[in-house]
Motif scaffolding. Structure first.
Motif, short mmCIF file in Angstrom:
data_model
loop_
_atom_site.label_atom_id
_atom_site.label_comp_id
_atom_site.label_asym_id
_atom_site.label_seq_id
_atom_site.Cartn_x
_atom_site.Cartn_y
_atom_site.Cartn_z
N LEU A 71 0.81 -1.21 0.00
CA LEU A 71 0.00 0.00 0.00
C LEU A 71 0.84 1.27 0.00
N ARG A 131 -7.63 -1.69 -4.55
CA ARG A 131 -7.13 -1.85 -3.18
C ARG A 131 -7.78 -3.07 -2.54
N MET A 137 -2.42 -3.57 -2.94
CA MET A 137 -3.17 -3.08 -4.09
C MET A 137 -2.75 -3.89 -5.31
#
Length: 502
Positions: free
Chosen positions: A124, A215, A220
């Motif tokens: 992320l 996400r 992601m």
């Protein structure tokens, strides 16, 4: 006794208020004992009715939540799949996921499908940099609103996670500051403008189609949505050697297309991608200029393999070693895949001449027993096999079951203290190869294993799982003059080539 069921809930609430008032006013002594007992008994009975753990259920079907914190594997209680929007389920599958109901094989689609390919999973905190030859990109939120519409930005763009949403920074003209735009939670779609069909660029490669940034719970995903016959050339260019014959390329194109059609149908509505760009599905390098791959896809456009009117799950591997494997039990537990096309098939014909004269016909490997033990333990821990997780040092590893072609299907591992563990042959290979060490790996599970001087000595045939098309065998057939139709007929018996779309 005269209460109607519809009034039970209201009566319970009223009665509860009355009793609380009586307790507060301390007037219990004013009630006769029999009245108090009757009142308490009624209250207990009616309360149990009001708290029934099986209330009348809504007739509306359940849906999977799209919230990142609640995404989970689909687990309906009946064979009917839970309705959900296409490709919205996150991919953070647990190590031992709950069973997903198998889907029947699809009928050949009449229009060219679009497939979703996960090309990468990132942390992320990583930055995604997207470029384009035209210098302009369109960024679209998943749920546009009056205040949140598509944004056309100068390339390259940088995408970062910001809270529950996204922050996108666009390059600007020389000498002027960059521009930043914020988007709310949900997927982002990045694509070239309508007037430009050139691929987008990420990680120094070109990728045809539209990019979705999705996400998940902890990461992601970068997912390309691409038309089938724009996707396939990058698969074939990666799967086959450039020097191989046209017949092998054409056979591979139809096999890969058939496999992709089945996977797209399998995962529709279950997760946000259909396949990955790697060995878990099909290798994919994105856009390619490989002329053989482009020609093979163009010449076979829309053609798939079918069996009894349904598309064949056309698995393939590098080299079967002359002894094919069954798809069911090796690559899949889906009973709908238990068809002749991807089983042992005509094993006698394949034994006589397939890939035995190639460089991958046979192989040998030596792996320290301690490595075998630790790899099996790690795989057992990750996959809920407590017998393997606590495995003692092996003293022998023997084949205990074979398929109709003579290929091992199960091994027995004996240990020093006299214990033994059974493991499916392909699971054994997955466990040994999970370390990613090419110098101490198994090329296939079609092997014998001898314990000597603290090592496991492997002597094997072929390369890969052995189901369906043998790529080296297809090349040998094509080199000797066979057509791609003859190649497919051999490796997918009782199947036929059909024109699904034009």
């Amino acid at each position: 006794d005269q209460l109607q069921p519809a009034n039970l809930s209201r009566f319970c609430q009223f009665l509860l208020r009355i009793i609380c008032m009586q307790l507060l006013k301390n007037i219990r002594r004013m009630l006769r004992p029999c009245t108090l007992l009757a009142t308490a008994s009624s209250f207990i009975f009616l309360s149990s009715c009001a708290n029934d753990p099986s209330p009348v259920r809504s007739s509306q079907p359940a849906r999977l939540s799209a919230s990142p914190a609640q995404l989970a594997v689909e687990t309906p209680q009946s064979p009917t799949p839970i309705p959900s929007p296409a490709k919205t389920l996150a991919a953070d599958l647990p190590i031992t996921p709950k069973p997903i109901p198998p889907k029947p094989l699809p009928i050949p689609p009449t229009t060219e499908p679009e497939v979703a390919i996960r090309i990468e999973t990132l942390a992320l905190n990583q930055v995604v940099i997207i470029n384009h030859a035209a210098g302009r990109l369109q960024i679209s939120p998943e749920h546009p609103s009056a205040n949140e519409q598509n944004w056309t930005a100068n390339a390259p763009i940088e995408i970062r996670v910001q809270g529950d949403g996204w922050r996108v920074t666009s390059a600007n003209k020389t000498g002027t500051p960059s521009v930043t735009h914020e988007f709310p939670a949900g997927e982002l779609t990045i694509q070239s403008l309508n007037s430009d069909t050139r691929p987008i660029q990420w990680n120094q490669k070109e990728w045809p189609g539209k990019l979705r940034v999705v996400r998940t719970l902890n990461n992601m995903d970068l997912v390309m949505d691409v038309k089938m016959d724009s996707y396939l050339p990058g698969v074939i260019a990666k799967e086959l050697y450039p020097s191989w014959c046209d017949a092998a390329y054409h056979a591979q194109a139809i096999a890969a297309r058939s496999f992709a059609v089945v996977e797209e149908a399998r995962w529709e509505g279950r997760r946000h991608y259909d396949m990955v760009a790697g060995q878990q599905s099909q290798a994919w390098i994105g856009a390619t200029e490989n002329r053989k791959a482009l020609s093979a896809v163009r010449d076979t456009r829309g053609q798939v393999l079918a069996h009894d009117g349904l598309v064949v799950p056309a698995y393939y591997s590098s080299a079967c070693g002359g002894r094919p494997a069954n798809a069911l039990g090796v690559l899949t537990d889906n009973p709908f895949h238990n068809i002749d096309c991807v089983s042992t098939g005509n094993v006698s014909a394949r034994r006589t001449s397939c890939c035995e004269t190639t460089s991958v016909a046979t192989w040998k490997a030596s792996i320290a027993l301690t490595k075998v033990q630790t790899r099996l333990q790690a795989w057992g821990s990750a996959n809920g096999r407590t017998d393997l997780a606590s495995l003692q040092l092996p003293t022998s590893i023997e084949v205990v079951d074979k398929n109709a072609a003579g290929r091992p299907e199960q091994f027995r591992i004996q240990t020093r203290k006299g214990g033994s563990v059974l493991i499916e042959s392909e699971d054994f290979r997955r466990a040994i190869n999970a370390a990613g060490d090419s110098k101490s790996s198994m090329r296939s599970c079609d092997c014998s294993i001898r314990i000597a001087r603290g090592n496991a000595e492997f002597s094997g045939r072929g390369f890969g799982h052995g189901v369906g098309l043998c790529q080296h065998g297809a090349q040998e057939m094509g080199r000797k003059g066979s057509t791609y139709q003859e190649i497919l007929a051999r490796y997918y018996p009782q199947s036929m080539i059909v024109q699904a779309w034009k």
